[in-house]
Design a protein around this motif. Structure first.
Motif, mmCIF file in Angstrom:
data_model
loop_
_atom_site.group_PDB
_atom_site.id
_atom_site.type_symbol
_atom_site.label_atom_id
_atom_site.label_comp_id
_atom_site.label_asym_id
_atom_site.label_seq_id
_atom_site.Cartn_x
_atom_site.Cartn_y
_atom_site.Cartn_z
ATOM 1 N N GLY A 263 34.312 47.625 48.197
ATOM 2 C CA GLY A 263 34.045 48.954 48.754
ATOM 3 C C GLY A 263 32.620 49.230 49.173
ATOM 4 O O GLY A 263 32.375 50.041 50.064
ATOM 5 N N GLU B 165 27.485 51.028 44.332
ATOM 6 C CA GLU B 165 28.937 51.238 44.347
ATOM 7 C C GLU B 165 29.302 52.215 45.462
ATOM 8 O O GLU B 165 28.470 53.009 45.911
ATOM 9 C CB GLU B 165 29.365 51.767 42.966
ATOM 10 N N ASP B 166 30.541 52.145 45.912
ATOM 11 C CA ASP B 166 30.983 53.052 46.986
ATOM 12 C C ASP B 166 31.251 54.455 46.452
ATOM 13 O O ASP B 166 30.792 55.440 47.002
ATOM 14 C CB ASP B 166 32.215 52.501 47.729
HETATM 15 MG MG MG Z 1 35.747 49.714 45.019
#
Ligand code: MG
Ligand code: IMP
Length: 181
Positions: A44, A99-100
């Motif tokens: 992501g 992180e997304d």
């Molecule tokens: Mg993810």
């Protein structure tokens, strides 16, 4: 076409560019004199990672880690598994995790504990999106692009059932796309 599945655009390409530059500048200031290792959580965060690291003006290394927790649904299964571990040894390093989206916090609470146990100098978390409404674990992000309400969003790396990652903006997915799945 992917566009027909999008209810509305939440953050346009231009908005994302501006915000990511702000985050990069802030990280550059905070890590002055340090050489962090920046870890992207696949898949992501791949687009955010590429854009963010180009806005960070510091000597740094990058690495990737993949964890699975979701399957193809829209809610966390609660089970987290390391699918791909880091290539580098991070002992003594200043670690910045990218992180997304921080949702329930399941994935990151598990991951941050694993990284801290590797005797790092520090661990910080940078998430593009924070969705606090669904948090069940006590996870705090040091850098947040945007705090978002409880919509299921896709694009700019974020997926639904592995699709839509390549949309250049972040949009709200029409519920009819995932209802009944
Ligand atoms: Mg993810
Ligand atoms: P958590 O473990 O519940 O915090 O889930 C984090 C992961 O869930 C993220 O890395 C995403 O892959 C996924 N996720 C959570 N909310 C969304 C969303 O709105 N769109 C796409 N993926 C999401």
């Amino acid at each position: 076409m992917m566009e027909k599945d999008i209810e509305r655009v939440l953050f346009s390409e231009e908005e994302l560019k501006t915000r990511v530059a702000e985050l990069g500048a802030q990280i550059t200031r905070d890590y002055q004199g340090k050489k962090p290792i920046i870890i992207s959580i696949l898949r992501g965060s791949y687009i955010f990672m590429a854009d963010l690291t180009r806005q960070i003006n510091l000597p740094c290394t990058i690495d990737f880690m993949a964890v699975s927790s979701y399957g193809s649904g829209t809610t966390s299964s609660g089970q987290v598994k390391i699918v791909k571990d880091l290539s580098e040894n991070i002992e003594g390093r200043d670690v910045l995790v990218v992180e997304d989206i921080l949702d329930s916090g399941n994935t990151l609470s598990y991951l941050l504990e694993i990284l801290k146990a590797r005797r790092v100098a520090s661990v910080k978390l940078c998430t593009l999106l924070d969705k606090p409404a669904r948090r069940t674990k006590d996870v705090h992000a040091d850098y947040v692009g945007y705090t978002v309400p409880d919509y299921f969003v896709v694009g700019y790396g974020l997926d639904y059932a592995e699709y839509y990652r390549n949309l250049p903006y972040i949009g709200i997915l029409k519920p009819e796309v995932y209802e009944g799945h």
